[in-house]
Each structure stands twice: as structure tokens, then as C-alpha cells.
Design a protein around this motif. Structure first.
Motif, mmCIF file in Angstrom:
data_model
loop_
_atom_site.group_PDB
_atom_site.id
_atom_site.type_symbol
_atom_site.label_atom_id
_atom_site.label_comp_id
_atom_site.label_asym_id
_atom_site.label_seq_id
_atom_site.Cartn_x
_atom_site.Cartn_y
_atom_site.Cartn_z
ATOM 1 N N THR A 156 41.230 111.165 9.919
ATOM 2 C CA THR A 156 40.549 110.190 9.200
ATOM 3 C C THR A 156 40.995 109.872 7.943
ATOM 4 O O THR A 156 40.975 108.584 7.492
ATOM 5 C CB THR A 156 38.938 110.884 8.881
ATOM 6 O OG1 THR A 156 38.449 111.525 10.172
ATOM 7 C CG2 THR A 156 38.178 109.809 8.241
ATOM 8 N N ASP A 157 41.861 110.660 7.007
ATOM 9 C CA ASP A 157 42.224 110.388 5.806
ATOM 10 C C ASP A 157 43.582 109.598 6.015
ATOM 11 O O ASP A 157 43.995 108.386 5.256
ATOM 12 C CB ASP A 157 42.595 111.641 5.277
ATOM 13 C CG ASP A 157 41.359 112.324 4.515
ATOM 14 O OD1 ASP A 157 40.451 111.632 4.406
ATOM 15 O OD2 ASP A 157 41.561 113.343 4.015
ATOM 16 N N HIS A 158 44.428 109.831 7.192
ATOM 17 C CA HIS A 158 45.568 109.305 7.353
ATOM 18 C C HIS A 158 45.613 107.863 8.049
ATOM 19 O O HIS A 158 46.632 107.194 8.220
ATOM 20 C CB HIS A 158 46.794 110.452 7.741
ATOM 21 C CG HIS A 158 46.842 111.250 6.680
ATOM 22 N ND1 HIS A 158 46.113 112.419 6.241
ATOM 23 C CD2 HIS A 158 47.977 111.317 5.502
ATOM 24 C CE1 HIS A 158 46.493 113.092 5.050
ATOM 25 N NE2 HIS A 158 47.465 112.272 4.669
ATOM 26 N N PHE A 159 44.641 107.986 9.126
ATOM 27 C CA PHE A 159 44.569 107.160 10.228
ATOM 28 C C PHE A 159 43.247 106.271 10.202
ATOM 29 O O PHE A 159 43.008 105.514 9.343
ATOM 30 C CB PHE A 159 45.023 107.726 11.605
ATOM 31 C CG PHE A 159 46.273 108.318 11.689
ATOM 32 C CD1 PHE A 159 47.438 107.640 11.839
ATOM 33 C CD2 PHE A 159 46.302 109.833 11.471
ATOM 34 C CE1 PHE A 159 48.873 108.275 11.855
ATOM 35 C CE2 PHE A 159 47.797 110.489 11.482
ATOM 36 C CZ PHE A 159 48.740 109.565 11.659
ATOM 37 N N ASN A 160 42.544 106.426 11.355
ATOM 38 C CA ASN A 160 41.120 106.049 11.366
ATOM 39 C C ASN A 160 40.412 107.068 12.292
ATOM 40 O O ASN A 160 40.634 107.879 12.978
ATOM 41 C CB ASN A 160 41.077 104.795 12.083
ATOM 42 C CG ASN A 160 39.797 104.065 12.043
ATOM 43 O OD1 ASN A 160 38.715 104.323 12.978
ATOM 44 N ND2 ASN A 160 39.567 103.152 11.244
ATOM 45 N N TRP A 161 39.152 107.221 11.740
ATOM 46 C CA TRP A 161 38.071 108.053 12.429
ATOM 47 C C TRP A 161 38.205 108.001 14.072
ATOM 48 O O TRP A 161 37.922 108.922 14.788
ATOM 49 C CB TRP A 161 36.747 108.111 11.908
ATOM 50 C CG TRP A 161 36.149 106.863 12.260
ATOM 51 C CD1 TRP A 161 35.861 105.791 11.437
ATOM 52 C CD2 TRP A 161 35.066 106.651 13.459
ATOM 53 N NE1 TRP A 161 34.979 104.817 12.076
ATOM 54 C CE2 TRP A 161 34.618 104.975 13.225
ATOM 55 C CE3 TRP A 161 35.038 107.063 14.739
ATOM 56 C CZ2 TRP A 161 33.689 104.465 14.125
ATOM 57 C CZ3 TRP A 161 34.431 106.472 15.790
ATOM 58 C CH2 TRP A 161 33.714 105.313 15.647
ATOM 59 N N ARG A 162 38.531 106.619 14.310
ATOM 60 C CA ARG A 162 38.431 106.629 16.000
ATOM 61 C C ARG A 162 39.540 107.391 16.638
ATOM 62 O O ARG A 162 39.454 107.747 17.671
ATOM 63 C CB ARG A 162 38.468 104.893 16.196
ATOM 64 C CG ARG A 162 37.306 104.435 15.713
ATOM 65 C CD ARG A 162 37.661 102.709 16.190
ATOM 66 N NE ARG A 162 36.446 102.189 15.353
ATOM 67 C CZ ARG A 162 35.314 101.776 16.014
ATOM 68 N NH1 ARG A 162 34.880 102.359 17.102
ATOM 69 N NH2 ARG A 162 34.236 101.056 15.334
ATOM 70 N N TRP A 163 40.530 107.513 15.785
ATOM 71 C CA TRP A 163 41.739 108.488 16.681
ATOM 72 C C TRP A 163 41.367 109.907 16.773
ATOM 73 O O TRP A 163 42.148 110.581 17.379
ATOM 74 C CB TRP A 163 43.196 108.372 15.615
ATOM 75 C CG TRP A 163 43.561 106.995 15.721
ATOM 76 C CD1 TRP A 163 43.392 105.910 14.988
ATOM 77 C CD2 TRP A 163 44.592 106.526 16.832
ATOM 78 N NE1 TRP A 163 43.906 104.900 15.463
ATOM 79 C CE2 TRP A 163 44.918 105.111 16.898
ATOM 80 C CE3 TRP A 163 45.171 107.404 17.949
ATOM 81 C CZ2 TRP A 163 45.736 104.502 17.584
ATOM 82 C CZ3 TRP A 163 45.822 106.711 18.953
ATOM 83 C CH2 TRP A 163 46.247 105.269 18.754
ATOM 84 N N ILE A 164 40.215 110.345 16.222
ATOM 85 C CA ILE A 164 39.827 111.791 16.307
ATOM 86 C C ILE A 164 39.448 111.808 18.075
ATOM 87 O O ILE A 164 39.473 112.922 18.530
ATOM 88 C CB ILE A 164 38.761 112.464 15.535
ATOM 89 C CG1 ILE A 164 37.445 111.579 15.794
ATOM 90 C CG2 ILE A 164 39.177 112.477 14.026
ATOM 91 C CD1 ILE A 164 36.291 112.042 14.941
ATOM 92 N N PHE A 165 39.037 110.751 18.722
ATOM 93 C CA PHE A 165 38.796 110.542 19.963
ATOM 94 C C PHE A 165 39.938 110.229 20.911
ATOM 95 O O PHE A 165 40.160 110.904 21.818
ATOM 96 C CB PHE A 165 37.600 109.631 20.299
ATOM 97 C CG PHE A 165 36.333 109.961 19.351
ATOM 98 C CD1 PHE A 165 35.634 111.288 19.759
ATOM 99 C CD2 PHE A 165 35.964 109.196 18.296
ATOM 100 C CE1 PHE A 165 34.708 111.526 18.945
ATOM 101 C CE2 PHE A 165 34.879 109.622 17.763
ATOM 102 C CZ PHE A 165 34.300 110.765 18.104
ATOM 103 N N TYR A 166 40.839 109.209 20.262
ATOM 104 C CA TYR A 166 41.843 108.908 20.985
ATOM 105 C C TYR A 166 43.048 109.783 21.226
ATOM 106 O O TYR A 166 43.734 110.017 22.034
ATOM 107 C CB TYR A 166 42.541 107.565 20.424
ATOM 108 C CG TYR A 166 41.644 106.276 20.361
ATOM 109 C CD1 TYR A 166 40.780 105.878 21.475
ATOM 110 C CD2 TYR A 166 41.658 105.416 19.371
ATOM 111 C CE1 TYR A 166 40.074 104.887 21.374
ATOM 112 C CE2 TYR A 166 40.870 104.289 19.178
ATOM 113 C CZ TYR A 166 39.987 104.074 20.369
ATOM 114 O OH TYR A 166 39.149 102.863 20.325
ATOM 115 N N ILE A 167 43.010 110.745 20.191
ATOM 116 C CA ILE A 167 44.174 111.786 20.538
ATOM 117 C C ILE A 167 43.971 112.688 21.690
ATOM 118 O O ILE A 167 44.728 113.290 22.142
ATOM 119 C CB ILE A 167 43.912 112.860 19.090
ATOM 120 C CG1 ILE A 167 45.287 113.615 19.157
ATOM 121 C CG2 ILE A 167 42.874 113.745 19.036
ATOM 122 C CD1 ILE A 167 45.459 114.493 17.954
#
Length: 497
Positions: A156-167
Motif C-alpha cells: 500500500t505504501d509503495h504501490f497501491n492498495w489494489r495490488w494486495i489483490f493483484y499479487i
């Protein structure tokens, strides 16, 4: 000619599935501030996590039973596919309502991954290697459960919260490909009548209980008609479920499983251990952040020693299960966990950070073996056609223990904290907004005398909570003492006998 199962690629697929399923039960917590900032809907805060946990817990016994009836592979593949679909939709969500619905889809997929993975081990791995493999799986579960909040805050700090799902996508697609191409199970399965009534009442019991626990004391007061109604509904559904299962031809949860001493003691030990584990992972970061003034990221990083020791202990416990009985390993685990819990109960405002780290490492060493040992011992005497539901019921009760633990001990900590402050604030005319101590910026503006009082009360409330966790731990140890004395290599003798 039937292709042979390739063991290592299949194990890799199962490990990856366990990793993403357990990771997503905790990864959202530290990202909720950013999610609410984008989507608004603060009133639906609790539903984002609840939707995943409720659907995951409710689906476990159903997928376990279906995998016994129609095969492991199709439902493991279905679980990954549904989980990845939910992950994509969560990343694309445009409102909190959408996100909650998509998290429920994720949870349904995740409910197939964990229990079926442990079942496949027993289907394809030789008895002498099950301990090592189960230890590895247990280490991954413990590591990913604790790493979730830390990884969530970093992304969330370095990318975007949406990437916690895309990962989840690259990891999930690798697992999907490996299980499709390298796992070739037997086509012979036990055809049974689906116990639809049992499934409906079990899901209704799980959903109503989980929502009561998740919403109580936060969205609604514990004595509100909404929470009381949910508890009553859960009790009624559970009673009806017991009656239905007693009369069903092929029950979704066979009571015959609980006639086996090792199974019953293992699954209930797991349930009470789950409560102890969750209290440690939630309240140690709160102590660091609220009492010593650490940041959210730093308090999450402090969990790393616990991750390491719990993972090592899980792997070691699985390996030792070939030489020592499950009972003897778990007795050692219980003693170490009790020592760590008592030490955490001695924390004060002045306790050095290095000492907190040592206490956490002890807790990790104590709880770690349960991640592998209890999953193995629960399946030790289960017949092949019952392994799916046996594993699912074990994971179901562990999830229930974790949920009950964080709810009950959350109430204990909150009450202890709130009752320690009112008199002081009334006497000094200060604002009773204690949340400010969790923000380094706001904390800096709190008068020193007020801050000292808040941190003392918070520290006392947390240590009181740790001491209370000795209650479920003691009950868990009683179940350990009631375990029979099998070890992992005895499973082959049981099957041959």
C-alpha cells in the motif's frame, strides 16, 4: 496409460495455494485506511475482512465432503480459479459494497485450498515423508498469516492498495498450472448422497455466528437486538444441524470421526491454540505501537522473529513426528507456549524492545509445531474416503477458535483499557480520544502526564489480555494430555491393519 503424479510440482502447487489463501485472511488489515480513502464507506469497514473469513469458514466442510465424493483435483482447481477471480474483482472494485461481495467470492475459493491441500499430502506422499511435507506446509501457513499485515502495509505504501489483490495472480496461476499438469489422482471415488440439509444449516450456523462475533461491540452493541438475534439464530441452526447429521445417510460431517480419540483431541487442541496464536499476533504490535511509540510498519516488522521461530518450529515438528509421538511433541509445545504467554503477561511500559523480541520468539517456538502436527494427527486414522471432510472440519474449528479468540480477548482488552481511563480524564478534563497514541504525529502533541497515564493503562490492558489467554491454552493442554500416542509412521501400519 495413467500418468504418474509428479510429487515436487504438486507440493509446490499446494504450498502456493496455502500461501495465498492464508495471506489474504490478514493482508487487508493494514491497508484499510487507504481503501476507505479511495472508496469511502467507513461504516462497512468490518465487512471487508468479515466477508472473506465468513465465506472461507463456511465453505471448508462442504468442499472437504465434495472432494471425498468426487475427487480432490477438480475442487482444488475450482478453488484456485474462484480465488483468483475474486482477487481480480477486488482489485477492480469501485465501492465498498462491491469489495465486500468480491471478498466473499475470494473466501469461497480459499475455503477449498487449505483443507484439500493437507488431504492431498496424505493421498500422494509416502508415510515416512508426510511429517516433513506437513511441517513445510505448517511453516508456510504460519509465515503467511503473520506476514499478511506487514506485506499489506508495504504494498500500500509503495504501490497501491489494489495490488494486495493483484499479487495473488502470478502465484495462483503457477499453482493452477502445476496442479493441472502434474497431479493425476485416482478416478475411483466413493459416490454418496449429498447432505444438502446438513450443508445449509452448517453454513447458516457459521455465517450467523461469524457475523455476530465480527459486528458485536463495533457496528452494534453486544446487547443489541441484532447481535442477540444472530447468536440465537446460530444456536438454533447448530442444534438443527446436529439433528440432521444424526439422521442423514451420508452426513456432511460424520460424527464417527469424533469417536476416534486422536482426531477429537487434535481438532479441539487446534481450536484453542488458534485463539492463543491470534492474540499474540494482534496485541504485540498494538503494544509496540501504542505503548512504546513505534509506527505501524515497525510494529509489523517486530513480528519477523515470531515468523522465523514459528516456521522453524513447524518444520521441525513435522520432521520429529516420525520419531516421536504427536502427543509428546505437543506437550513440549504447550509448555513453551505457556512460558512465552506468562512472559508476555509481565510486559511493562519500561520493558526493553529486545526483551519483547525474545518473548515473541518463545511464543513462535511454542505455537509453531501445532501448524504441522495437529493437521497430521487429525488425519492419522481417517479413512481415504473421509480425509477431505476430516481435514476440513479440523481447519473449520481452528478458524472458529481464531475468530472466537480475537473477539473475546478483544472485549477483555477494550474493557480493561476503558475502565482504567475515565476517572483520570474526568479529574483532568482531558479528551478521551486514546486513539491518538497510535499515530506518532498526534502522539507528539499529547501532554507528557496524559501520555504516561494512557500508555500505562494500555500496557496493563494488553498484559491482562495475555494472562487471560492462559485459559484457552490450559484447555488446549488438557486435550493434548488426552491424546493417544501415535506418531506419523504409524499411519501406514494403521492402513495395512
Amino acid at each position: 496409460m495413467k500418468k504418474e503424479t509428479k510429487l515436487m510440482p504438486v507440493m509446490a502447487a499446494l504450498i502456493l495455494g496455502i500461501f495465498i489463501a492464508s495471506l489474504d485472511s490478514t493482508i487487508v488489515a493494514t491497508s484499510m485506511g487507504s481503501i476507505i480513502g479511495d472508496l469511502s464507506g467507513l461504516d462497512k469497514y468490518v465487512w471487508v475482512t468479515s466477508a472473506y473469513l465468513v465465506s472461507e469458514m463456511a465453505g471448508m466442510p462442504i468442499f472437504g465432503k465434495l472432494s471425498d465424493m468426487y475427487g480432490r483435483k477438480r475442487f482444488y482447481v475450482f478453488g484456485i480459479f474462484l480465488f483468483l477471480t475474486g482477487s481480480v474483482l477486488c482489485g477492480l472494485a469501485q465501492s465498498m459494497v462491491q469489495l465486500c461481495i468480491f471478498r466473499a467470492i475470494q473466501g469461497i475459493g480459499g475455503s477449498a485450498l487449505m483443507p484439500i491441500a493437507f488431504t492431498i499430502i496424505w493421498d500422494v506422499v509416502p508415510s515416512e515423508a508426510r511429517g516433513k511435507m506437513s511441517g513445510m506446509f505448517g511453516a508456510v501457513f504460519g509465515l503467511s498469516s503473520i506476514a499478511g499485515p506487514l506485506l499489506g502495509s508495504f504494498i500500500t505504501d509503495h504501490f497501491n492498495w489494489r495490488w494486495i489483490f493483484y499479487i495473488n495472480l502470478p502465484i495462483g496461476f503457477i499453482a493452477l498450472a502445476l496442479i493441472i499438469f502434474f497431479y493425476n489422482e485416482s478416478k475411483v471415488h466413493t459416490r454418496q448422497v449429498i447432505d444438502w440439509a446438513g450443508a445449509i444449516f452448517l453454513v447458516s450456523f457459521s455465517v450467523s455466528l461469524m457475523f455476530a462475533l465480527e459486528l458485536g461491540g463495533d457496528t452494534y452493541e453486544w446487547n443489541s437486538w441484532q447481535i442477540i438475534s444472530l447468536f440465537i439464530l446460530s444456536i438454533v441452526c447448530f442444534i438443527v444441524f446436529l439433528f440432521v447429521e444424526k439422521t442423514a445417510k451420508d452426513p456432511i460431517l460424520p460424527f464417527s470421526l469424533f469417536k476416534e480419540r486422536l482426531y477429537t483431541t487434535s481438532v479441539f487442541t487446534g481450536m484453542f491454540y488458534g485463539a492463543v496464536f491470534m492474540v499474540s499476533t494482534v496485541y504485540i504490535p498494538l503494544y509496540i505501537q501504542g505503548v512504546t511509540g513505534g509506527t505501524a510498519t515497525n510494529s509489523g516488522l517486530l513480528l519477523l522473529p515470531m515468523m522465523v521461530t514459528s516456521s522453524i518450529a513447524a518444520a521441525l515438528g513435522g520432521t520429529l513426528a516420525n520419531k516421536f509421538s504427536y502427543k509428546s511433541i505437543m506437550i513440549v509445545s504447550g509448555v513453551i507456549t505457556a512460558i512465552g504467554t506468562i512472559l508476555l503477561g509481565t510486559l511493562e511500559v519500561s520493558t526493553p524492545r529486545w526483551m519483547v523480541t525474545i518473548y515473541m520468539m518463545i511464543i513462535g517456538l511454542g505455537v509453531g509445531p501445532s501448524f504441522s502436527i495437529l493437521g497430521m494427527s487429525a488425519l492419522q486414522k481417517a479413512l481415504p474416503q473421509q480425509r477431505g471432510i476430516a481435514s476440513s472440519a479440523s481447519n473449520f474449528l481452528k478458524s472458529l477458535g481464531m475468530t472466537l479468540g480475537i473477539t473475546i480477548f478483544g472485549v477483555i482488552q477494550k474493557n480493561s483499557f476503558s475502565t482504567g481511563l475515565p476517572d483520570y480524564f474526568m479529574q483532568h478534563g482531558e479528551s478521551n480520544d486514546s486513539r491518538a497514541i497510535l499515530s506518532p504525529e498526534m502522539r507528539a502533541h499529547i501532554p507528557a502526564t496524559v501520555l504516561k497515564k494512557i500508555t500505562e493503562v494500555l500496557s496493563h490492558s494488553i498484559t491482562t489480555t495475555f494472562i487471560w489467554t492462559l485459559v484457552p491454552l490450559a484447555i488446549g493442554i488438557i486435550f493434548i494430555l488426552l491424546m493417544s500416542k501415535e506418531k506419523a509412521t504409524d499411519s501406514q501400519l494403521h492402513l495395512e491393519g
